[in-house]
Write a protein that holds these residues in place. Structure first.
Motif, PDB file in Angstrom:
ATOM      1  N   GLN A 223       0.972  -0.990  -0.152  1.00 28.16           N
ATOM      2  CA  GLN A 223       0.000  -0.066  -0.021  1.00 28.16           C
ATOM      3  C   GLN A 223       0.970   1.265  -0.044  1.00 28.16           C
ATOM      4  N   ILE A 224       0.824   2.071  -0.900  1.00 30.21           N
ATOM      5  CA  ILE A 224       1.371   3.276  -0.932  1.00 30.21           C
ATOM      6  C   ILE A 224       0.599   4.446  -0.656  1.00 30.21           C
ATOM      7  N   SER A 225       0.992   5.306   0.230  1.00 33.07           N
ATOM      8  CA  SER A 225      -0.026   6.294   0.594  1.00 33.07           C
ATOM      9  C   SER A 225       0.941   7.682   1.056  1.00 33.07           C
ATOM     10  N   ASN A 226      -0.051   8.691   1.223  1.00 31.87           N
ATOM     11  CA  ASN A 226       0.731   9.975   1.468  1.00 31.87           C
ATOM     12  C   ASN A 226       0.773  10.146   2.997  1.00 31.87           C
ATOM     13  N   GLN A 227       1.754  10.781   3.287  1.00 29.97           N
ATOM     14  CA  GLN A 227       2.096  11.065   4.764  1.00 29.97           C
ATOM     15  C   GLN A 227       1.746  12.522   5.157  1.00 29.97           C
TER      16      GLN A 227
END
Length: 356
Positions: A223-227
């Motif tokens: 899962q790739i997501s913004n911080q």
């Protein structure tokens, strides 16, 4: 859709649809954190306040519809057995954190399970919407419309300088987490994903496992997501994530091509060995099953296996989780009993494709 249907169907209706770049991107998700302006955050709110919020959602939104999302149903955690909560986590309809909170927490789920609105989790409201494949822009547009629909009846906690106020400071601002679920077997086999992860982190993004924060990657699914949520608009955040995911898609495709050119027979052997394990095992642990299912999906995407649908990875990765296995068995199973049932279920499911 009844609670029993939520529990019994492994694949949510939206997951059966095709999406852009679906050979690599399994799903796109937008999650928005929101809070009521006149209630304390859930972690410090009185039980009476949390119950009022729960009743508010039941009164205002249950069995309502918005655009393509019909007949929202509220599911209260306190009314579920532990295995039922686990099933909802495995289907990504609730977070593990929400499942642990039971007395005044719930989720509002659309009939097609594409929208889930978690109530009294870390924040009062967590709106999440999924789309198949790589559709971040579309997911953002729909999430914004859902947000506006709720805001017609809710006064959000909002500050002109800081944006949306949330229980965790890392969510203040847009309150948004945009994420994609990616199947990256070639980058994993070549160990490139390990080198890429630090660079991705430096761009304000994070690489996590299949269930988000604190979970590990299984079956080469990441899962790739913004911080970052403060100081950027929702559109800018999605644009940044979109750019990185597009590069990962290109890198994965190149890695697959290189593996086929350089080690084609070895790759085919790995894929068909995994297929053989899935077709013939009498006992299989979850990690081995996930690895073999990842190999099988890769074989399908590379056109080495043509009689099994691409959605098999999504379906069996959920169907073979502990919660679903016990839900189908209608009993609490030991780890060994789950491994035996998992192997049986996979064999039966794959055999159906041979019979069609």
């Amino acid at each position: 859709m009844s609670l029993q249907q939520f529990m019994n169907e492994a694949i949510s209706p939206w997951m059966k649809q095709d999406g852009p770049d679906s050979d690599i991107v399994l799903s796109s998700r937008i999650r928005l954190a929101r809070n009521f302006s006149h209630y304390p955050f859930p972690m410090i709110a009185a039980e009476e306040s949390l119950e009022e919020i729960l009743n508010f959602f039941k009164e205002k939104f249950e069995h309502q519809s918005f655009r393509d999302y019909n007949d929202f149903e509220i599911v209260k955690m306190r009314e579920l057995q532990p295995v039922e909560k686990r099933v909802l986590v495995e289907k990504h309809l609730v977070s593990p954190h929400l499942a642990e909170k039971s007395e005044h927490s719930a989720t509002l789920i659309s009939q097609n399970e594409q929208v889930s609105i978690m109530i009294n989790e870390e924040d009062h409201i967590r709106i999440q919407i999924y789309f198949p494949g790589f559709q971040l822009d579309r997911a953002l547009a729909q999430a914004s419309q859902l947000d506006d629909w709720l805001e017609e009846k809710i006064d959000y906690a909002f500050d002109e300088k800081r944006g949306y106020l949330t229980a965790c400071p890392t969510n203040v601002g847009t309150g948004m987490r945009a994420s994609v679920m990616m199947h990256l077997p070639a980058l994993s086999m070549t160990h490139q994903i390990n080198r890429m992860t630090p660079a991705i982190n430096q761009l304000g993004l994070v690489v996590r496992g299949i269930y988000g924060e604190g979970s590990e990657s299984v079956g080469n699914i990441f899962q790739i997501s913004n911080q970052i949520t403060l100081g950027k608009s929702e559109e800018d955040i999605v644009e940044d994530l979109h750019s990185v995911v597009k590069q990962l898609i290109d890198q994965e495709r190149r890695a697959r091509e290189a593996l086929m050119n350089r080690s084609g027979i070895q790759l085919e052997d790995r894929i068909f060995r995994s297929y053989g394990v899935l077709m013939n095992s009498r006992i299989i642990e979850s990690k081995e099953a996930a690895k073999c299912l990842s190999d099988l999906r890769l074989g399908i995407d590379l056109n080495l296996i043509d009689h099994i649908p691409q959605s098999i990875l999504n379906e069996l990765m959920i169907l073979t989780q502990p919660g679903f296995l016990q839900q189908y068995a209608k009993a609490t199973l030991t780890p060994e009993e789950r491994d035996i049932r998992r192997a049986s279920l996979i064999r039966e499911r794959l055999q159906l494709e041979h019979e069609e």
